[in-house]
Write an enzyme that holds these catalytic residues in place. Structure first.
Site, PDB file in Angstrom:
ATOM      1  N   LYS A 104       0.815  -1.168   0.007  1.00 10.11           N
ATOM      2  CA  LYS A 104       0.059   0.001   0.014  1.00 10.11           C
ATOM      3  C   LYS A 104       0.780   1.245  -0.003  1.00 10.11           C
ATOM      4  O   LYS A 104       2.095   1.238   0.438  1.00 10.11           O
ATOM      5  CB  LYS A 104      -0.851  -0.015   1.357  1.00 10.11           C
ATOM      6  N   THR A 188     -15.279  -3.590  -8.530  1.00 13.03           N
ATOM      7  CA  THR A 188     -15.640  -3.863  -7.003  1.00 13.03           C
ATOM      8  C   THR A 188     -17.114  -4.167  -6.829  1.00 13.03           C
ATOM      9  O   THR A 188     -17.663  -5.360  -6.051  1.00 13.03           O
ATOM     10  CB  THR A 188     -15.259  -2.743  -6.085  1.00 13.03           C
TER      11      THR A 188
HETATM   12  P1  NAD Z   1     -16.404   6.817  -3.532  1.00 15.60           P
HETATM   13  O1  NAD Z   1     -15.557   8.228  -3.090  1.00 15.60           O
HETATM   14  O2  NAD Z   1     -16.751   6.746  -4.869  1.00 15.60           O
HETATM   15  O3  NAD Z   1     -17.861   6.716  -2.511  1.00 15.60           O
HETATM   16  C1  NAD Z   1     -17.924   7.008  -1.308  1.00 15.60           C
HETATM   17  C2  NAD Z   1     -19.396   7.226  -1.216  1.00 15.60           C
HETATM   18  O4  NAD Z   1     -19.692   7.414   0.406  1.00 15.60           O
HETATM   19  C3  NAD Z   1     -19.730   8.619  -1.661  1.00 15.60           C
HETATM   20  O5  NAD Z   1     -21.191   8.575  -1.875  1.00 15.60           O
HETATM   21  C4  NAD Z   1     -19.805   9.613  -0.224  1.00 15.60           C
HETATM   22  O6  NAD Z   1     -21.023  10.405  -0.266  1.00 15.60           O
HETATM   23  C5  NAD Z   1     -20.486   8.514   0.567  1.00 15.60           C
HETATM   24  N1  NAD Z   1     -19.997   8.934   1.948  1.00 15.60           N
HETATM   25  C6  NAD Z   1     -19.026   9.782   2.787  1.00 15.60           C
HETATM   26  N2  NAD Z   1     -19.113   9.674   3.820  1.00 15.60           N
HETATM   27  C7  NAD Z   1     -20.091   9.134   4.212  1.00 15.60           C
HETATM   28  C8  NAD Z   1     -21.043   8.966   5.255  1.00 15.60           C
HETATM   29  N3  NAD Z   1     -20.710   9.615   6.724  1.00 15.60           N
HETATM   30  N4  NAD Z   1     -22.122   8.107   5.327  1.00 15.60           N
HETATM   31  C9  NAD Z   1     -22.596   7.526   4.250  1.00 15.60           C
HETATM   32  N5  NAD Z   1     -21.946   7.778   3.151  1.00 15.60           N
HETATM   33  C10 NAD Z   1     -21.036   8.623   2.948  1.00 15.60           C
HETATM   34  O7  NAD Z   1     -15.624   5.896  -2.797  1.00 15.60           O
HETATM   35  P2  NAD Z   1     -15.696   4.193  -3.306  1.00 15.60           P
HETATM   36  O8  NAD Z   1     -14.613   3.714  -4.414  1.00 15.60           O
HETATM   37  O9  NAD Z   1     -17.138   3.668  -3.571  1.00 15.60           O
HETATM   38  O10 NAD Z   1     -15.333   3.544  -1.874  1.00 15.60           O
HETATM   39  C11 NAD Z   1     -16.165   3.172  -1.074  1.00 15.60           C
HETATM   40  C12 NAD Z   1     -15.571   2.298   0.069  1.00 15.60           C
HETATM   41  O11 NAD Z   1     -15.499   1.098  -0.527  1.00 15.60           O
HETATM   42  C13 NAD Z   1     -14.284   2.562   0.630  1.00 15.60           C
HETATM   43  O12 NAD Z   1     -14.238   2.158   1.901  1.00 15.60           O
HETATM   44  C14 NAD Z   1     -13.280   1.909  -0.488  1.00 15.60           C
HETATM   45  O13 NAD Z   1     -12.152   1.819   0.319  1.00 15.60           O
HETATM   46  C15 NAD Z   1     -13.714   0.763  -0.441  1.00 15.60           C
HETATM   47  N6  NAD Z   1     -13.399   0.021  -1.734  1.00 15.60           N
HETATM   48  C16 NAD Z   1     -13.543   0.406  -2.744  1.00 15.60           C
HETATM   49  C17 NAD Z   1     -12.907  -0.010  -4.133  1.00 15.60           C
HETATM   50  C18 NAD Z   1     -13.247   0.387  -5.475  1.00 15.60           C
HETATM   51  O14 NAD Z   1     -12.619  -0.364  -6.359  1.00 15.60           O
HETATM   52  N7  NAD Z   1     -13.965   1.593  -5.649  1.00 15.60           N
HETATM   53  C19 NAD Z   1     -12.279  -1.161  -3.999  1.00 15.60           C
HETATM   54  C20 NAD Z   1     -12.069  -1.804  -2.628  1.00 15.60           C
HETATM   55  C21 NAD Z   1     -12.627  -1.377  -1.492  1.00 15.60           C
END
Ligand code: NAD
Length: 429
Positions: A104, A188
């Site tokens: 990471k 994902t």
């Molecule tokens: P993103 O930034 O596209 O979306 C995050 C969403 O969460 C947004 O809609 C935001 O408004 C919302 N949010 C933020 N704070 C919030 C709160 N307090 N309550 C409710 N909603 C809230 O991010 P993402 O890529 O969708 O990632 C989301 C999660 O999934 C993270 O934990 C990330 O580590 C994990 N993840 C993502 C991927 C990927 O490929 N995108 C892969 C593995 C893990």
């Protein structure tokens, strides 16, 4: 170091170790990161000043292959956090049997405070600083929180400039035009969908009778909500950082995604032809969403959303962790005692790194796959590994989280033991 995030993360191994008998080398090898690098990145800002940023890259394990893991741009990034995330990547890659170890990276900054020019200089400066530490056969970065395909493109470009030849396999999550993979953006969500549709029928839960609440309507949450909607699940609640909406009769997810793109907020609108009408719905907070009486709860936003404080009020019998670490360790025990199934992040959200692996394979082969091919290979992998985690959890009567760690530990241990164990060296010849 006792209260560090990393010491908490590594303590998670205590439980799975009770259920497997592994050579002592395994624990010893997994106790410490293989290599950690801290760098300073000087960046000329648009106003002419010079600012120096702190960056990190940790390669936790390479026993199963080169390191693999994202790069995070966030004000809270520390060496401790990056080390913990690299540790989790080691297990995530092993759970889905990718030929990678765990790594990471991160830079401590608020990217929203930088101009695009500054962000590009910082991204290229970070690669200048870590170039000797990464590479397509050593450690392959990818996007994470607040980094995206454009940033990955700059980074691959910079790495290639340093190497004096194009090295697309050095970074994944790139734009398509720079060697990215079809299907990476949805990977994902698609992977999580495959896990959900493999597991729920085993508990006699079928789409038409299954209600779902999704916290977080971003890349992972919104695409997953739409896949579930298309498959006939009743998605009754969704939320973003500004709050949520709830309609017991179910929400029309494609129109909410469309509205969110237009207005930047979630609203319950049904679109019928060109005419849209507002559906009766309740505004709810993120806390209320987590406690709804639904069949499936999907935290897809941030870590530590379900804690000791609210675990007793969670009603959903199934929680699929799409976010990394949304259920705190103390809450995990409470949920387990209450008979709530928590399907862990290292399995549920592994679709992203799986398609990153596909991207790396395509870059190295110089051959590119159709989207249907990518999705088909992803489905096969996610379903197969989900079946194994389910079987282990039943056989050993352990939680899905413990089963996923046991599954990963078995694979890691095999790779460690293949290099020799105490009994191998001391055996009489
Ligand atoms: P993103 O930034 O596209 O979306 C995050 C969403 O969460 C947004 O809609 C935001 O408004 C919302 N949010 C933020 N704070 C919030 C709160 N307090 N309550 C409710 N909603 C809230 O991010 P993402 O890529 O969708 O990632 C989301 C999660 O999934 C993270 O934990 C990330 O580590 C994990 N993840 C993502 C991927 C990927 O490929 N995108 C892969 C593995 C893990």
């Amino acid at each position: 170091m006792e209260n560090s995030l990393f010491s908490q993360a590594s303590q998670q191994l205590a439980k799975p170790f009770q259920y497997v008998s592994l050579p002592e080398e395994t624990l010893e090898m997994l106790k410490y990161p293989k290599a950690s690098l801290t760098v300073s990145i000087p960046v000329r800002m648009d106003d002419g000043s010079l600012q120096v940023f702190q960056g990190y890259r940790v390669r936790y394990s390479t026993v199963r292959g080169p390191g693999k893991g994202g790069i995070r741009f966030h004000p809270n990034v520390t060496l401790d956090e990056v080390t913990s995330l690299a540790f989790w990547m080691t297990f995530k890659c092993a759970v889905v049997d990718l030929p990678f170890g765990g790594a990471k990276g991160g830079v401590t900054l608020n990217p929203k405070e930088l101009s695009k020019f500054e962000l590009e200089r910082l991204s290229r400066g970070y690669i200048d600083a870590i170039a000797d530490f990464i590479g397509p056969d050593v450690d392959i970065p990818a996007p994470d929180v607040y980094t995206n395909p454009t940033i990955m493109g700059w980074m691959m470009d910079q790495y290639s400039t340093i190497c004096r030849h194009i090295v697309p396999g050095a970074i994944t999550g790139k734009p398509l035009a720079m060697g990215g993979s079809l299907g990476r953006t949805e990977a994902t969500a698609r992977g999580a969908f495959n896990v959900i549709s493999t597991l729920l029928p085993k508990f006699d839960r079928y789409p038409a009778y299954t209600t779902v609440a999704v916290q977080g309507f971003g890349n992972a949450g919104a695409i997953l909500a739409e896949l579930l909607f298309q498959a006939g699940y009743k998605v009754v609640a969704v939320s973003d950082s500004k709050g949520g909406i709830y309609a017991p009769q179910g929400l029309d997810i494609p129109s909410i995604r469309y509205q969110k793109e237009q207005s930047r907020r979630v609203q319950a609108v049904y679109c019928d032809g060109s005419v849209c009408s507002i559906v009766k719905h309740q505004q709810i907070s993120n806390e209320q969403l987590l406690e709804l009486d639904v069949d499936v709860l999907i935290p897809a936003a941030l870590e530590n959303q379900i804690t000791e404080a609210n675990a007793a009020r969670i009603q959903a019998p199934f929680i699929f962790e799409v976010a990394n670490g949304p259920v705190a360790p103390a809450a995990d025990d409470i949920l387990e005692e209450r008979g709530i199934f928590v399907i862990p992040d290292i399995l549920v959200n592994a679709g992203g790194v799986t398609v990153s692996y596909f991207e790396w394979v395509q870059n190295r082969a110089g051959q590119y796959w159709s989207e249907a091919d990518v999705n088909g290979k992803l489905k096969q992998k996610m379903e197969g590994e989900t079946e194994t985690v389910y079987r282990l959890s039943k056989e050993k009567e352990i939680s899905f989280r413990t089963a996923a760690y046991v599954h990963a530990l078995n694979r890691l241990s095999e790779a460690i033991a293949a290099r020799g164990t105490r009994s191998y060296y001391l055996r009489a010849t």
